[in-house]
Design a protein around this motif. Sequence first.
Motif, mmCIF file in Angstrom:
data_model
loop_
_atom_site.group_PDB
_atom_site.id
_atom_site.type_symbol
_atom_site.label_atom_id
_atom_site.label_comp_id
_atom_site.label_asym_id
_atom_site.label_seq_id
_atom_site.Cartn_x
_atom_site.Cartn_y
_atom_site.Cartn_z
ATOM 1 N N ILE A 11 0.855 -1.184 0.000
ATOM 2 C CA ILE A 11 0.000 0.000 0.000
ATOM 3 C C ILE A 11 0.893 1.237 0.000
ATOM 4 C CG2 ILE A 11 -1.878 1.235 1.124
ATOM 5 C CD1 ILE A 11 -2.625 -1.543 0.021
ATOM 6 N N THR A 12 1.012 1.857 -1.168
ATOM 7 C CA THR A 12 1.818 3.064 -1.343
ATOM 8 C C THR A 12 0.891 4.258 -1.571
ATOM 9 O OG1 THR A 12 1.991 3.003 -3.757
ATOM 10 C CG2 THR A 12 3.486 1.553 -2.514
ATOM 11 N N PRO A 13 1.423 5.465 -1.626
ATOM 12 C CA PRO A 13 0.565 6.624 -1.926
ATOM 13 C C PRO A 13 -0.156 6.512 -3.266
ATOM 14 C CG PRO A 13 2.618 7.374 -0.953
ATOM 15 C CD PRO A 13 2.776 5.893 -1.199
ATOM 16 N N ASP A 14 0.316 5.642 -4.144
ATOM 17 C CA ASP A 14 -0.332 5.457 -5.446
ATOM 18 C C ASP A 14 -1.384 4.350 -5.429
ATOM 19 O OD1 ASP A 14 1.252 7.443 -6.627
ATOM 20 O OD2 ASP A 14 2.883 6.010 -6.949
ATOM 21 N N GLY A 15 -1.569 3.705 -4.279
ATOM 22 C CA GLY A 15 -2.560 2.639 -4.171
ATOM 23 C C GLY A 15 -1.904 1.316 -3.819
ATOM 24 N N GLY A 16 -2.621 0.215 -4.071
ATOM 25 C CA GLY A 16 -2.098 -1.115 -3.805
ATOM 26 C C GLY A 16 -1.485 -1.692 -5.061
ATOM 27 N N THR A 17 -0.214 -2.107 -4.963
ATOM 28 C CA THR A 17 0.465 -2.585 -6.153
ATOM 29 C C THR A 17 1.526 -3.600 -5.773
ATOM 30 O OG1 THR A 17 1.742 -1.870 -8.099
ATOM 31 C CG2 THR A 17 2.178 -0.719 -6.042
ATOM 32 N N ALA A 18 1.862 -4.511 -6.691
ATOM 33 C CA ALA A 18 3.005 -5.397 -6.494
ATOM 34 C C ALA A 18 4.274 -4.563 -6.521
ATOM 35 C CB ALA A 18 3.038 -6.470 -7.575
ATOM 36 N N ALA A 19 5.145 -4.758 -5.531
ATOM 37 C CA ALA A 19 6.280 -3.848 -5.436
ATOM 38 C C ALA A 19 7.429 -4.459 -4.660
ATOM 39 C CB ALA A 19 5.861 -2.541 -4.760
ATOM 40 N N ASP A 20 8.623 -3.959 -4.967
ATOM 41 C CA ASP A 20 9.798 -4.114 -4.120
ATOM 42 C C ASP A 20 10.016 -2.807 -3.381
ATOM 43 O OD1 ASP A 20 10.258 -6.664 -5.004
ATOM 44 O OD2 ASP A 20 12.115 -6.195 -6.094
ATOM 45 N N VAL A 21 10.347 -2.892 -2.105
ATOM 46 C CA VAL A 21 10.647 -1.712 -1.305
ATOM 47 C C VAL A 21 12.064 -1.870 -0.785
ATOM 48 C CG1 VAL A 21 10.020 -0.346 0.730
ATOM 49 C CG2 VAL A 21 8.228 -1.416 -0.663
ATOM 50 N N GLY A 22 12.951 -0.999 -1.232
ATOM 51 C CA GLY A 22 14.358 -1.088 -0.875
ATOM 52 C C GLY A 22 14.703 -0.191 0.301
ATOM 53 N N VAL A 23 15.525 -0.722 1.207
ATOM 54 C CA VAL A 23 15.867 -0.027 2.447
ATOM 55 C C VAL A 23 17.381 0.070 2.584
ATOM 56 C CG1 VAL A 23 15.701 -0.117 4.974
ATOM 57 C CG2 VAL A 23 13.766 -0.871 3.555
ATOM 58 N N ARG A 24 17.845 1.246 2.961
ATOM 59 C CA ARG A 24 19.249 1.435 3.301
ATOM 60 C C ARG A 24 19.344 2.317 4.532
ATOM 61 N NH1 ARG A 24 21.107 3.976 -1.035
ATOM 62 N NH2 ARG A 24 21.481 2.036 -2.178
ATOM 63 N N ASP A 25 20.082 1.848 5.542
ATOM 64 C CA ASP A 25 20.287 2.609 6.777
ATOM 65 C C ASP A 25 18.972 3.043 7.417
ATOM 66 O OD1 ASP A 25 23.069 2.402 6.483
ATOM 67 O OD2 ASP A 25 23.150 4.215 5.244
ATOM 68 N N GLY A 26 17.992 2.144 7.370
ATOM 69 C CA GLY A 26 16.728 2.414 8.048
ATOM 70 C C GLY A 26 15.758 3.283 7.292
ATOM 71 N N ARG A 27 16.086 3.660 6.079
ATOM 72 C CA ARG A 27 15.245 4.559 5.291
ATOM 73 C C ARG A 27 14.852 3.872 3.988
ATOM 74 N NH1 ARG A 27 15.956 10.096 5.784
ATOM 75 N NH2 ARG A 27 16.623 9.604 7.896
ATOM 76 N N VAL A 29 14.671 3.766 0.262
ATOM 77 C CA VAL A 29 15.427 4.460 -0.791
ATOM 78 C C VAL A 29 14.896 4.161 -2.183
ATOM 79 C CG1 VAL A 29 17.514 4.669 0.585
ATOM 80 C CG2 VAL A 29 17.166 2.609 -0.820
ATOM 81 N N ALA A 30 14.016 3.163 -2.298
ATOM 82 C CA ALA A 30 13.453 2.856 -3.623
ATOM 83 C C ALA A 30 12.157 2.084 -3.458
ATOM 84 C CB ALA A 30 14.442 2.039 -4.459
ATOM 85 N N VAL A 31 11.201 2.388 -4.320
ATOM 86 C CA VAL A 31 9.977 1.607 -4.462
ATOM 87 C C VAL A 31 9.857 1.302 -5.948
ATOM 88 C CG1 VAL A 31 7.487 1.521 -4.133
ATOM 89 C CG2 VAL A 31 8.905 2.786 -2.498
ATOM 90 N N ALA A 32 9.925 0.025 -6.286
ATOM 91 C CA ALA A 32 10.026 -0.353 -7.691
ATOM 92 C C ALA A 32 9.101 -1.524 -7.992
ATOM 93 C CB ALA A 32 11.477 -0.727 -8.012
ATOM 94 N N GLU A 33 9.018 -1.839 -9.262
ATOM 95 C CA GLU A 33 8.239 -2.989 -9.697
ATOM 96 C C GLU A 33 8.754 -4.255 -9.009
ATOM 97 O OE1 GLU A 33 7.411 -5.394 -13.890
ATOM 98 O OE2 GLU A 33 8.203 -3.337 -13.918
#
Length: 434
Positions: A11-27, A29-33
């Motif tokens: 659930i992102t600001p763009d709605g519900g979608t299949a996604a990878d969510v990348g994290v670096r140092d607790g933040r 840094v990327a939301v991608a297909e």
Amino acid sequence: MDLVFRANRAITPDGGTAADVGVRDGRIVAVAERGRLVGDRVVELAEDEVLLPGLVDTHVHVNDPGRAEWEGFATATRAAAAGGVTTIVDMPLNSLPPTTSVDALEVKRAAARGNAHVDVGFWGGIVPGNLADLRPLHDAGVFGFKCFLIHSGVDEFPHVSSAQLAASLTELRSFDALAIVHAEHPSDVTEPGPDYPGFLASRPHRAEHHAIADLVRVARETGARVHVLHLSSGEALSEVEAAKEEGLRLTAETCPHYLTFVAEEIGDRATQFKCCPPIRDAANRELVWRGLRAGSIDLVVSDHSPCTPELKEGDFATAWGGIASLQLGLSAVWTQARQRGHALTDVVRWMAAGPAELVGLRRKGRIAEGHDADLVVFAPDEAFVVDRAALHHRNPVTPYHGRPLAGVVRQTWLRGKRITGDRPQGRLLSRGDA
């Protein structure tokens, strides 16, 4: 990246979608297909799981120090994490001393430091005689200021008069701070009867309607930012809607118990349901849902107000008024929301993004680049029956005991680290933390 969350649905600001969510140092840094990101570690969600942003609960009474036998930071924040809440903002009353001065704020922070499993911020308080303390509290980092228009339930946090409210809002307007208000008018409240109908009759719709009308008038005169706490009356929504249409800086919240329970189902000795303002009838519940759907109500927060079991004994005239629900809010709201055609995107807006926006936490409440990696693995279709003995609250008192709910929190992550309950890792937040 340190960590990648791979979800069939996020659930992102763009709605519900299949996604990878990348994290670096607790933040984040990327939301991608889905399937596109590479990390040192990949957390792959199951087919029935959805990735949500960590919830933000801006209405929590921890009661520590001073009444830690009611609740404490370790137990409250562990319960929060178990319910998918990664940030709470603690109310200034029911602890001793109440948070009405900078010295009291430091006592509160000392109690929380090293004991929080989630991030914790603090509200300041407005009481008669502490006008000169408001600016120093603001500078010390509180997120805003709470006041009561009626007796608060504890004598050390007295309510303010109309004149004191106006003076306080004038002062807050000078540095653009937020006032959050328990809006029931004392002239409309009578002595409660011992059974539930007698208690409900003692705090009628007009008490909220009258108080919100007074608050709107003072907000108009001062230009201050104001927020209506725990709205329970659908009839009072007209005042909120008119204020918004006028362009006043007014917001409002409701709570899971007003969206779940109805007066018709509450027995005369079922004091675990007692709260102020009260749970009203089924028709009113639908009016509150209608206000939430229309945007008249901006957010949903717990008003977690626990106490010891002994204080809940007796009848509705004498029992403590407060509902313990911090661990259950997400499931309770989702159970009711899905029955009314709402999606998880709506629940996230009400319980994560909306509260974060209210208090200015710009890195909380969303799955988006630059935000803290506060994330929840949620199974929306898994059902369970609430067992008070399984809750992490300090005391096993809740009106949800025995109630079937939909949606199970399976994992909660704070800044890219999974919360296990073994070691507190929450931070103390101040206003302005980005």
